[in-house]
Write a protein that holds these residues in place. Structure first.
Motif, short mmCIF file in Angstrom:
data_model
loop_
_atom_site.label_atom_id
_atom_site.label_comp_id
_atom_site.label_asym_id
_atom_site.label_seq_id
_atom_site.Cartn_x
_atom_site.Cartn_y
_atom_site.Cartn_z
N ASP A 1 -4.57 49.58 66.57
CA ASP A 1 -5.29 49.55 65.36
C ASP A 1 -6.74 48.94 66.20
OD1 ASP A 1 -6.83 48.78 63.24
OD2 ASP A 1 -5.28 47.21 62.49
N ALA A 2 -7.62 49.58 66.18
CA ALA A 2 -8.85 49.32 66.94
C ALA A 2 -9.68 48.28 65.93
CB ALA A 2 -9.74 50.48 67.07
N THR A 3 -9.27 48.21 64.73
CA THR A 3 -9.99 47.29 63.73
C THR A 3 -9.18 45.94 63.67
OG1 THR A 3 -8.95 47.85 61.71
CG2 THR A 3 -10.69 49.25 62.39
N ARG A 4 -7.90 45.91 64.22
CA ARG A 4 -6.94 44.72 64.03
C ARG A 4 -6.99 44.26 62.54
NH1 ARG A 4 -4.26 41.92 67.65
NH2 ARG A 4 -4.46 42.77 69.96
N MET A 5 -7.25 45.16 61.38
CA MET A 5 -7.27 44.74 60.13
C MET A 5 -6.19 45.43 59.31
SD MET A 5 -9.67 42.53 59.65
CE MET A 5 -10.22 42.61 57.78
N GLY A 6 -5.20 46.09 59.79
CA GLY A 6 -4.24 46.65 59.30
C GLY A 6 -4.37 48.15 59.18
N ASN A 7 -5.35 48.76 59.66
CA ASN A 7 -5.80 50.29 59.52
C ASN A 7 -4.82 51.12 60.35
OD1 ASN A 7 -8.12 50.02 57.57
ND2 ASN A 7 -9.22 48.99 59.18
N THR A 8 -4.90 52.27 59.85
CA THR A 8 -4.19 53.41 60.82
C THR A 8 -4.52 53.17 62.49
OG1 THR A 8 -4.21 54.92 58.80
CG2 THR A 8 -3.51 55.68 61.11
N ALA A 9 -3.44 53.33 63.11
CA ALA A 9 -3.52 53.07 64.50
C ALA A 9 -3.92 54.10 65.37
CB ALA A 9 -2.35 52.37 65.11
N LEU A 10 -4.64 54.15 66.17
CA LEU A 10 -4.90 55.01 67.17
C LEU A 10 -3.76 55.60 67.98
CD1 LEU A 10 -8.50 53.95 68.48
CD2 LEU A 10 -8.10 55.96 67.15
N LYS A 11 -3.55 56.82 68.56
CA LYS A 11 -2.25 57.04 69.13
C LYS A 11 -2.36 57.01 70.69
CE LYS A 11 -0.39 58.46 65.19
NZ LYS A 11 0.75 57.79 64.64
#
Length: 742
Positions: free
Chosen positions: A571-581
């Motif tokens: 998760d590039a935002t580290r805010m609980g968003n959808t993770a990059l694969k």
């Protein structure tokens, strides 16, 4: 070609074995002819007959001139104390710069006088004492030639007074508070003076401007008329009593009283060896960690601040590199559940540390700490131990070896079912290179871990070599970590990689000495990673232009390039968003800039910014500001702000063309109030809002140092959910400790 290699080896070995650089700078100390009262007034007869030095040399902005401001230093001693005084004359009458009267102040933002004492004259270890112009004490234990650990605390006295054209520092350091060898008539010593109004740093024994004045390689010589009193076995008792109230509103635990007693014992085994013991320790008064923005894929590092783990800490946590630390004392009291990957906090019941010098060439460190069992979480009783030996080589280099053992006891079936291993061990060695003139430094390190589920590739290895003189700096680093290297009592944020790093820098000093520029630096660095399967996974490269003005304001501009191939979902935002694969590749350029104002002014500020690409072809804007105002010398108010805005991070689905784009922004806000009513009474309030970790923390601490190294603390802590400011937990603690020398 062969003859050039031989010539290089001869020259390099000669630099390792070269004699003491400032051998001709000698101060002859004599026994006191009378009593001395530590009041900052040098009117005793003993001071008029004591050893004295002056004629300091400028270290920067130039290192080939005499100091502009005069500093007169005197030393003497009796059967119990070393006495030091310094009269620091001012360029402008009544003008000096300090933050406050708080202990262990920041060196670069306070007018100060410091003394660095190399009691074994090994040019590597020692002790540092001093004060700023307002009388705030500064003390630390020295290692690696110039590092000063300010978390070290010991018993000594000092006082500071003012005249129209100078300020005076006077101190008494008990022989019991330091370690030294008996029947020796030479110590290494240097005195450092920092004057912000005069825009200069100076030292008695000259130090090249590329090095700190703490560099023991450039210390002068303290010559005793007769050897100092033979060290005796002395014992210090440091008991404490504590009472407090705690409440956890998240788990709905009722408020409970906390009454506790415990303490530490310090025993000087011999002239260089110290035994520290602790029973039922409490660290509630330790400064809270400063919250940091984490947009990295790996764990952040927070330094150790607990007093029990500080003395000779380099013998324990000095092995390895910045990101390969086989021993990290903050892991003690944290039990790792290998099923969940979560560390469970456990109280420490007792501990013991033996550390210091066996003789002029050998040092030893041994540690044993026991933690409590927690039935509710299935955490077993755990024992943490380490032993390390270090041998001095050449002028300042050394070779060391160590073993770390973490052992779980009792409830074997329970601990296995909850993911706790029966043991985890780490063995390794390290060679540290340091030339006599400090121009060449380097290291070679290897380690291996052992556990019940032992696997191949459980090693780590690193090497480095660096050169630094007045104009140029070069460095090369390499590290290699196996995918199964797992030091549970260490800090290793990532495994399974081979890493290389090259860096170079050139300093530019203005030829016109009337200019306001102190120096500028042009530097470049490239760092690359491969996994152990040979896949190229990371690269960070940058070029930078930085500068320091004579008023100590600084600036910098950086152009960087990053490439990352993800080894797992992130998760590039580290805010609980959808993770990059996992397996996706990302690269971007970014421009960074920063400016820090002169610390001479009462109003100070630091601004930094980052604009550029980010993961998933996104864009990240980062702005950091730290603004402060000091009410000299009684305290300061500051506000630090971190803001990050991340937009258009593309999250590919099964159809790349239909990629989802996510955005996020968050703040970290850290206002702080520091009030120093005197150099013995301090109050600090630290508020931290961290939207990234979804927590608000308030910490307030009152400290009264009613006697040297003896304190009364009142500490209040709150944690809240930031969205609704609903309380999570709360604690109020009153703690009293007393340092008693037997």
């Amino acid at each position: 070609m062969k003859k050039y290699i031989v010539l290089f080896f001869v020259l390099f070995t000669t630099s390792l074995l070269a004699q003491k650089k400032n051998e001709n700078f000698k101060m002859h100390i004599q026994k006191s002819t009378g009593n001395i009262k530590i009041d900052g007034v040098l009117d005793e007869n003993a001071w008029f007959q004591s050893a004295a030095v002056s004629d300091f040399m400028m270290c920067n902005p130039f290192d080939s001139l005499c100091a502009q401001v005069r500093t007169d230093v005197k030393m003497t001693y009796d059967d119990k104390y070393i006495y030091i005084s310094a009269e620091c004359f001012l360029k402008e009458p009544g003008a000096f710069v300090v933050e406050s009267m708080k202990r262990d102040f920041g060196f670069g933002v306070n007018d100060n006088f410091l003394v660095f004492i190399d009691t074994f004259e090994d040019k590597t270890t020692g002790f540092a004492f001093g004060a700023n112009a307002a009388g705030a004490q500064w003390d630390g234990q020295m290692s690696e030639g110039s590092k000063v650990n300010l978390n070290w605390d010991n018993k000594w006295e000092s006082a500071t007074t003012y005249k129209r054209d100078s300020w005076i520092f006077e101190a008494a350091i008990p022989f019991k508070s330091i370690r030294y060898k008996g029947n020796v008539s030479r110590w290494g010593i240097n005195f450092s003076r920092y004057d912000l109004k005069a825009k200069e740093k100076s030292a008695w024994a000259p130090v090249p401007r590329q090095f700190p004045t703490a560099s023991l390689a450039y210390a002068g010589v303290l010559v005793w008329d007769t050897p100092p009193p033979t060290p005796k076995k002395n014992v210090s008792l440091i008991p404490y009593v504590l009472s407090g109230l705690t409440a956890n509103y998240e788990t709905k635990d009722p408020s409970s009283m906390r009454n506790q007693i415990g303490g530490d014992i310090k025993v000087a085994i011999n002239s260089g060896l110290n035994l520290d013991m602790t029973l039922n320790p409490d660290f509630s008064q330790v400064d809270v960690d400063r919250q940091q923005t984490n947009l990295d894929r790996f764990e952040l590092f927070y330094p150790e601040k607990r007093q029990f783990f500080i003395e000779n800490s380099d013998l324990f946590d000095g092995f390895g590199t910045e990101n390969i630390r086989p021993f990290f004392s903050r892991r003690i009291g944290l039990a790792l559940n290998t099923k969940t990957g979560i560390y469970e906090q456990t109280p420490i019941t007792y501990g013991a540390r033996l550390s210091g010098k066996l003789n002029q060439d050998w040092r030893i460190g041994a540690l044993n700490v026991q933690s409590e069992r927690i039935d509710a979480k299935g955490v077993p009783t755990q024992n943490y131990s380490m032993v390390a030996l270090q041998r001095k080589l050449f002028a300042r280099s050394n070779f060391g070896a160590y073993m770390v053992n973490k052992q779980s006891f009792i409830d074997t079936d329970l601990q296995r079912s909850n993911g706790f291993q029966a043991y985890n061990r780490d063995l390794g060695f390290e060679y540290n290179l340091a030339s006599a003139d400090n121009f060449w430094t380097g290291s070679l390190f290897y380690a291996n871990t052992i556990s019940p589920v032992q696997k191949d590739r459980s090693f780590s290895q690193a090497a480095s070599l660096a050169y630094k003189d007045n104009n140029w700096a070069f460095g090369i680093k390499e590290s290699w970590v196996g995918e199964n290297y797992n030091p549970e009592t260490g800090y290793v944020p990532r495994v399974n990689y081979l890493q290389t790093q090259l860096d170079a820098a050139k300093n530019f000093y203005p030829k016109n000495k009337s200019t306001n520029v102190f120096y500028t630096t042009l530097s470049a660095m490239t760092m690359s990673y491969w996994n152990n399967q040979g896949t190229f996974t990371d690269n960070t490269s940058y070029v930078a232009y930085e500068g320091t003005m004579k008023d100590r304001s600084t600036f910098g501009a950086y152009l960087s390039y990053d490439y990352v191939k993800l080894l797992y979902d992130f998760d590039a935002t580290r805010m609980g968003n959808t993770a990059l694969k996992k397996g996706t590749e990302h690269d971007w350029y970014a421009l960074n800039a920063r400016y820090s104002s002169s610390p001479i002014k009462l109003f100070t500020y630091t601004l930094s910014s980052r604009f550029g690409g980010y993961y998933g072809q996104g864009w990240r804007t980062g702005i950091t500001a730290d603004v402060g105002y000091r009410f000299q010398p009684y305290g300061s108010f500051s506000v630090a702000v971190d803001y990050n805005d991340i937009v258009d991070v593309a999250i590919p689905g099964t159809d790349v063309a239909a990629a989802k784009k996510v955005s996020s922004n968050f703040w970290i806000i850290r206002p702080k109030i520091d009030i120093t009513f005197s150099n013995k009474l301090f109050f600090a309030t630290f508020f931290q809002l961290n939207q990234q970790t979804k927590n608000v923390n308030l910490n307030a601490r009152l400290q009264w140092r009613y006697k040297p190294a003896s304190d009364l603390f009142l500490v209040y802590t709150d944690n809240y959910f930031p969205e609704i400011m609903q309380i999570r937990n709360r604690a109020l603690v009153l703690k009293l400790n007393y340092w008693l020398n037997l």
